[in-house]
Design an enzyme around this catalytic site. Structure first.
Site, PDB file in Angstrom:
ATOM      1  CG  HIS A  72      -1.733  -1.027   1.517  1.00 29.17           C
ATOM      2  ND1 HIS A  72      -3.330  -0.047   1.555  1.00 29.17           N
ATOM      3  CD2 HIS A  72      -2.699  -2.330   0.512  1.00 29.17           C
ATOM      4  CE1 HIS A  72      -4.083  -1.430   1.542  1.00 29.17           C
ATOM      5  NE2 HIS A  72      -3.277  -2.590   0.728  1.00 29.17           N
ATOM      6  CE1 TYR A 196      -4.519   4.481   9.082  1.00 28.34           C
ATOM      7  CE2 TYR A 196      -5.268   4.120  11.437  1.00 28.34           C
ATOM      8  CZ  TYR A 196      -4.505   3.054  10.601  1.00 28.34           C
ATOM      9  OH  TYR A 196      -2.954   2.452  10.654  1.00 28.34           O
ATOM     10  N   PRO A 287      -2.380   0.701  19.504  1.00 25.38           N
ATOM     11  CG  PRO A 287      -4.650  -0.901  18.929  1.00 25.38           C
ATOM     12  CD  PRO A 287      -3.973  -0.009  19.201  1.00 25.38           C
ATOM     13  CE  LYS A 291       5.041   2.868  12.487  1.00 21.91           C
ATOM     14  NZ  LYS A 291       5.370   2.419  11.476  1.00 21.91           N
ATOM     15  CE1 TYR A 379      -0.479   4.062   9.758  1.00 16.97           C
ATOM     16  CE2 TYR A 379       0.450   2.928   7.498  1.00 16.97           C
ATOM     17  CZ  TYR A 379      -0.541   3.247   8.577  1.00 16.97           C
ATOM     18  OH  TYR A 379      -1.368   2.084   8.176  1.00 16.97           O
TER      19      TYR A 379
HETATM   20  P1  FAD Z   1       3.167 -12.046  21.056  1.00 12.72           P
HETATM   21  O1  FAD Z   1       2.628 -12.005  19.506  1.00 12.72           O
HETATM   22  O2  FAD Z   1       2.233 -12.073  22.203  1.00 12.72           O
HETATM   23  O3  FAD Z   1       3.663 -13.587  20.776  1.00 12.72           O
HETATM   24  C1  FAD Z   1       4.270 -14.109  22.699  1.00 12.72           C
HETATM   25  C2  FAD Z   1       3.826 -15.508  22.283  1.00 12.72           C
HETATM   26  O4  FAD Z   1       4.054 -16.181  24.377  1.00 12.72           O
HETATM   27  C3  FAD Z   1       2.946 -16.012  22.252  1.00 12.72           C
HETATM   28  O5  FAD Z   1       2.511 -16.743  21.265  1.00 12.72           O
HETATM   29  C4  FAD Z   1       2.113 -16.341  23.924  1.00 12.72           C
HETATM   30  O6  FAD Z   1       1.180 -18.047  23.713  1.00 12.72           O
HETATM   31  C5  FAD Z   1       3.738 -16.847  24.456  1.00 12.72           C
HETATM   32  N1  FAD Z   1       3.681 -16.922  26.166  1.00 12.72           N
HETATM   33  C6  FAD Z   1       3.320 -16.492  26.588  1.00 12.72           C
HETATM   34  N2  FAD Z   1       3.845 -16.750  27.829  1.00 12.72           N
HETATM   35  C7  FAD Z   1       4.532 -17.558  27.738  1.00 12.72           C
HETATM   36  C8  FAD Z   1       4.989 -18.251  28.871  1.00 12.72           C
HETATM   37  N3  FAD Z   1       4.926 -18.413  29.975  1.00 12.72           N
HETATM   38  N4  FAD Z   1       5.687 -19.459  28.559  1.00 12.72           N
HETATM   39  C9  FAD Z   1       5.780 -19.749  26.479  1.00 12.72           C
HETATM   40  N5  FAD Z   1       4.798 -19.036  26.144  1.00 12.72           N
HETATM   41  C10 FAD Z   1       4.188 -17.845  26.859  1.00 12.72           C
HETATM   42  N6  FAD Z   1       1.303  -4.616  14.922  1.00 12.72           N
HETATM   43  C11 FAD Z   1       1.862  -4.153  13.746  1.00 12.72           C
HETATM   44  O7  FAD Z   1       2.835  -3.766  13.671  1.00 12.72           O
HETATM   45  N7  FAD Z   1       0.870  -3.947  12.852  1.00 12.72           N
HETATM   46  C12 FAD Z   1      -0.754  -3.906  13.594  1.00 12.72           C
HETATM   47  O8  FAD Z   1      -1.124  -3.819  12.000  1.00 12.72           O
HETATM   48  C13 FAD Z   1      -0.950  -4.084  14.601  1.00 12.72           C
HETATM   49  N8  FAD Z   1      -2.224  -4.358  14.049  1.00 12.72           N
HETATM   50  C14 FAD Z   1      -2.549  -4.961  16.001  1.00 12.72           C
HETATM   51  C15 FAD Z   1      -3.945  -5.027  15.856  1.00 12.72           C
HETATM   52  C16 FAD Z   1      -4.462  -5.378  17.157  1.00 12.72           C
HETATM   53  C17 FAD Z   1      -5.975  -5.717  17.947  1.00 12.72           C
HETATM   54  C18 FAD Z   1      -3.602  -6.166  18.268  1.00 12.72           C
HETATM   55  C19 FAD Z   1      -4.512  -6.863  19.726  1.00 12.72           C
HETATM   56  C20 FAD Z   1      -2.183  -5.623  17.659  1.00 12.72           C
HETATM   57  C21 FAD Z   1      -2.276  -5.001  17.036  1.00 12.72           C
HETATM   58  N9  FAD Z   1      -0.735  -5.134  16.575  1.00 12.72           N
HETATM   59  C22 FAD Z   1       0.389  -4.414  15.115  1.00 12.72           C
HETATM   60  C23 FAD Z   1       0.266  -5.029  17.892  1.00 12.72           C
HETATM   61  C24 FAD Z   1       1.263  -6.801  17.558  1.00 12.72           C
HETATM   62  O9  FAD Z   1       0.212  -7.886  17.248  1.00 12.72           O
HETATM   63  C25 FAD Z   1       1.656  -7.343  18.448  1.00 12.72           C
HETATM   64  O10 FAD Z   1       2.829  -5.843  19.264  1.00 12.72           O
HETATM   65  C26 FAD Z   1       3.032  -8.723  18.628  1.00 12.72           C
HETATM   66  O11 FAD Z   1       2.018  -9.918  18.403  1.00 12.72           O
HETATM   67  C27 FAD Z   1       4.331  -8.733  19.013  1.00 12.72           C
HETATM   68  O12 FAD Z   1       4.615  -9.810  18.998  1.00 12.72           O
HETATM   69  P2  FAD Z   1       5.604 -10.562  20.240  1.00 12.72           P
HETATM   70  O13 FAD Z   1       6.236 -11.672  19.518  1.00 12.72           O
HETATM   71  O14 FAD Z   1       6.224  -9.874  21.178  1.00 12.72           O
HETATM   72  O15 FAD Z   1       4.728 -11.223  20.949  1.00 12.72           O
HETATM   73  C1  DHB Z   2      -4.277  -3.083  11.330  1.00 11.09           C
HETATM   74  C2  DHB Z   2      -4.416  -2.791  13.082  1.00 11.09           C
HETATM   75  C3  DHB Z   2      -3.558  -1.814  12.917  1.00 11.09           C
HETATM   76  O1  DHB Z   2      -3.468  -1.005  14.064  1.00 11.09           O
HETATM   77  C4  DHB Z   2      -3.854  -0.742  12.438  1.00 11.09           C
HETATM   78  O2  DHB Z   2      -3.062   0.464  12.702  1.00 11.09           O
HETATM   79  C5  DHB Z   2      -3.895  -0.611  11.466  1.00 11.09           C
HETATM   80  C6  DHB Z   2      -4.460  -1.749  10.333  1.00 11.09           C
HETATM   81  C7  DHB Z   2      -5.056  -4.527  10.451  1.00 11.09           C
HETATM   82  O3  DHB Z   2      -5.604  -5.373  11.337  1.00 11.09           O
HETATM   83  O4  DHB Z   2      -5.443  -4.282   9.648  1.00 11.09           O
END
Ligand code: FAD
Ligand code: DHB
Length: 385
Positions: A72, A196, A287, A291, A379
């Protein structure tokens, strides 16, 4: 059992770290408390920064991304019933974002790790960490496993427990007085680019996952129960918040519905002895800036390079400065995510003065190339140093 790096958590941070280390000849074992199926089905992020896409390509995990990812080059900001395009790529030297679901990223990485002989213990119970040894212990298939290692990477997300092992860490936190209700819908996206929307009824976001699946979000009260939001009510609210002239929102079956609270959170430092936190385990952003996943990937890129240097030369300068290096980007992204959130949401209790300030900021962003460039370069993601 012994490995060089024990990684707690098979989210994007843990899996990318494991693959980066593998490509540098460093062994790791990943310990995940959920099942593989659960982890691969969790619907979350969708927006990948240019730097994240470049990294996934450079580590050879981009077949799905290159085939199905949707680049995009702009987003739209909708306010006062008028939508304005921010031309991200024109304002950022040709950089872009790519839409590709987090669960696809996670399953592509899981497959790549397993194909390369990597070890991931899914459904691990009673995971505990002893930083002094260092050791990660857990129960798998009824057997207690003690995993000794040189380093522990705490990639266990915001609700993980590795962060509890950092004595004297300082936490910086802000909760927002709203949450996001997100749906995945089996309907072609109604717009080519993300929208947005800032409205008097609250924020709304139109996004997508593929040419046939839409992803949409609504600002709701954090105390809202999902049960109070029938599919019909969600669509009605989306219709009224996203409405603007010459455009209509297509509806379809809702495949998934969740409510996510919004917070900003940073744990400083991100390391203690042989334990290094990465991703959501160390920081959370609201979110609105898309990021969290991207920041998680940046952390593990820094960590893998520092570990490579330590194993190759015995030098610990990279490891010693891991936290400080990551936190510079973490705080830039915190600011951007807070700024986008503040500009686009309706804060309960805001008076007309604050609403007018917000509208003035939006007008500035869509009319001043300098302001639009600030949004665009953050962004698509500032370049990694
Ligand atoms: P996680 O994905 O949370 O992974 C952590 C893992 O550790 C999980 O699998 C969990 O089960 C495991 N775990 C937890 N505790 C334990 C334990 N004690 N022992 C063993 N395993 C354990 N980010 C973006 O960059 N772009 C976006 O568009 C975006 N949109 C989002 C929209 C929503 C609605 C949400 C909720 C989040 C969004 N994010 C976005 C954020 C993104 O999803 C997270 O920042 C990302 O998942 C972080 O990755 P991580 O590997 O650090 O943690
Ligand atoms: C999506 C999530 C976000 O947090 C955002 O800012 C834009 C798009 C998505 O899930 O597609």
């Amino acid at each position: 059992m012994r490995t060089q790096v024990a990684i707690v958590g098979a989210g994007p941070a843990g899996l990318v770290l494991s693959h980066l280390l593998h490509l540098r000849g460093i062994e790791s074992v990943v310990v995940e408390r959920r099942s593989r199926e659960y982890v691969e089905k969790r619907v979350r992020a969708g927006v990948l920064e240019q730097g994240t896409v470049d990294l996934l390509r450079s580590i050879g995990v981009s077949d799905g991304l290159d085939r199905d990812g949707l680049p995009h080059h702009g987003i739209e900001l909708l306010f006062d019933g008028v939508s304005h395009r921010v031309p991200l790529s024109d304002l950022s030297g040709g950089r872009a974002i790519t839409i590709y679901g987090q669960q696809r990223v996670v399953s592509d990485l899981t497959e790549a790790r397993l194909a390369a002989g990597g070890q991931i213990f899914f459904s691990a119970d009673e995971v505990s960490v002893d930083v002094a040894v260092p050791r990660v212990s857990f129960t798998h298939d009824g057997q207690r496993v003690e995993l000794d290692c040189d380093f522990i990477a705490g990639c266990d997300g915001f609700h993980g427990s590795c962060r509890d092992e950092l004595p004297g860490a300082t936490v910086y936190e802000r909760e927002y007085p709203f949450a996001w209700l997100g749906i995945l819908a089996d309907v072609a996206p109604s717009n080519d680019e993300l929208i947005y929307a800032n409205t008097d009824r609250g924020f709304a976001l139109l996004s997508l996952r593929s040419p046939t699946v839409s992803r949409l979000y609504l600002q709701v009260d954090p105390a809202e129960e999902l049960a109070a939001w029938s599919d019909e009510r969600v669509w009605d609210e989306l219709q009224s918040r996203l409405a603007h002239d010459g455009w209509s929102l297509k509806e379809g079956p809702v495949l998934e519905k969740t409510i996510t609270p919004m917070r900003s959170f940073v744990c400083e430092p991100m390391q203690h002895g042989r334990l290094f936190l990465a991703g959501d385990a160390a920081h959370i952003v609201p979110p609105t800036g898309a990021k969290g996943l991207n920041l998680a990937i940046h952390d593990v890129h820094v960590l893998a390079s520092a570990m490579e240097d330590w194993y190759a030369t015995g030098r610990s300068t990279g490891l010693d400065s891991y936290s400080a290096t990551c936190l510079r980007r973490v705080w830039r992204v915190q600011h951007f995510s807070w700024w986008m959130t503040s500009m686009l949401h309706n804060f309960p209790g805001d008076d007309p003065f604050e609403r007018r300030l917000q509208r003035s900021q939006l007008e500035y962003v869509v009319s001043s190339p300098a302001a639009a460039t600030t949004l665009a370069e953050n962004y698509v993601g500032l370049r990694w140093s």
